[in-house]
Design a protein around this motif. Structure first.
Motif, short mmCIF file in Angstrom:
data_model
loop_
_atom_site.label_atom_id
_atom_site.label_comp_id
_atom_site.label_asym_id
_atom_site.label_seq_id
_atom_site.Cartn_x
_atom_site.Cartn_y
_atom_site.Cartn_z
N ASP A 75 -3.25 3.60 -2.85
CA ASP A 75 -3.48 2.98 -3.90
C ASP A 75 -2.93 1.13 -3.53
OD1 ASP A 75 -4.21 4.70 -5.75
OD2 ASP A 75 -2.65 4.01 -6.83
N ILE A 84 0.74 -0.85 -0.12
CA ILE A 84 -0.26 0.10 0.22
C ILE A 84 0.53 1.33 -0.18
CG2 ILE A 84 0.14 -0.09 2.52
CD1 ILE A 84 -2.71 1.51 2.20
N GLU A 120 5.17 9.12 -4.21
CA GLU A 120 4.29 8.44 -5.48
C GLU A 120 4.96 7.83 -5.96
OE1 GLU A 120 3.65 11.54 -8.00
OE2 GLU A 120 5.44 12.42 -7.92
N PHE A 174 -1.54 -1.93 -4.10
CA PHE A 174 -1.13 -3.50 -5.50
C PHE A 174 -0.68 -4.76 -4.88
CE2 PHE A 174 0.22 0.88 -6.43
CZ PHE A 174 -0.20 0.51 -8.13
N ALA A 181 0.90 5.37 -9.68
CA ALA A 181 0.66 4.77 -7.92
C ALA A 181 0.99 6.50 -7.12
CB ALA A 181 1.45 3.68 -7.34
N VAL A 191 1.40 2.27 -14.08
CA VAL A 191 0.39 3.09 -12.81
C VAL A 191 1.47 3.86 -11.97
CG1 VAL A 191 -0.83 2.81 -11.05
CG2 VAL A 191 -1.30 0.96 -12.70
#
Length: 139
Positions: free
Chosen positions: A108, A86, A91, A110, A104, A102
Motif C-alpha cells: 500500500d 509505502i 500492517e 500513502f 494498511a 485504512v
C-alpha cells in the motif's frame, strides 16, 4: 542520450552561448538496507524512525528512510512537510482527522499532505519506507 539531445538542440539554436559541461553525479546504493537498518526510537516504547538518504538540494530537500511501529501506544503525528510512504512489511491501521481509516498492508502507498494529522497503530508491527520533503533529521 541526454548529451546527444543537448548537442542536437544547441547546434540548431540561434544562441551563441557556449554550453556548460557538468561533472557527472554518482547515485547512492544502500545494499540490503531494508533488513539491516535499525531506525532509532522516536516516541513512546514502540515507534522508530530513521533517515537513510537525503538529497543535497538546499532549496527543496528530500529525505528517505524507514518508520517502524510495534504493538503498543498509537503514534499521532502532525506532518509539517509532504510525505509519501509505502508499506514494506507488516500492517498499520492509519486514520486522520477527516475520519478516513485504512488497514494498511504490504504494497500500500500513502500520501500525507503537509498539515495532516495522522494516527498510526498496529496489532503486530508495521514497517514503512518514506520519502519526505524535508531536511535530514527534522521529522
Amino acid at each position: 542520450m541526454g548529451s546527444l539531445l543537448s548537442k542536437t538542440k544547441s547546434s540548431t539554436s540561434s544562441s551563441s552561448k557556449p554550453e556548460k559541461m557538468s561533472t557527472p553525479l554518482a547515485f547512492k546504493h544502500l545494499s540490503g538496507i531494508q533488513t539491516s537498518f535499525k531506525p532509532p526510537l522516536i516516541a513512546h516504547e514502540n515507534a522508530f524512525l530513521g533517515d537513510v538518504a537525503t538529497s543535497t538540494d538546499a532549496t527543496a530537500p528530500i529525505s528517505a528512510g524507514f518508520y517502524r511501529l510495534e504493538k503498543g501506544t498509537p503514534l499521532v503525528y502532525e506532518y509539517t512537510y509532504h510525505e509519501m510512504k509505502i508499506i514494506v512489511d507488516g500492517e498499520f491501521d492509519i486514520s486522520d482527522e477527516t475520519g478516513q481509516k485504512v488497514h494498511a498492508v504490504k504494497g500500500d502507498v500513502f500520501y500525507f499532505p503537509k498539515g495532516s494529522k495522522i494516527t498510526f497503530t498496529t496489532e503486530t508491527f508495521g514497517l514503512g519506507f518514506f520519502v519526505g520533503q524535508r531536511k535530514e533529521g527534522t521529522a
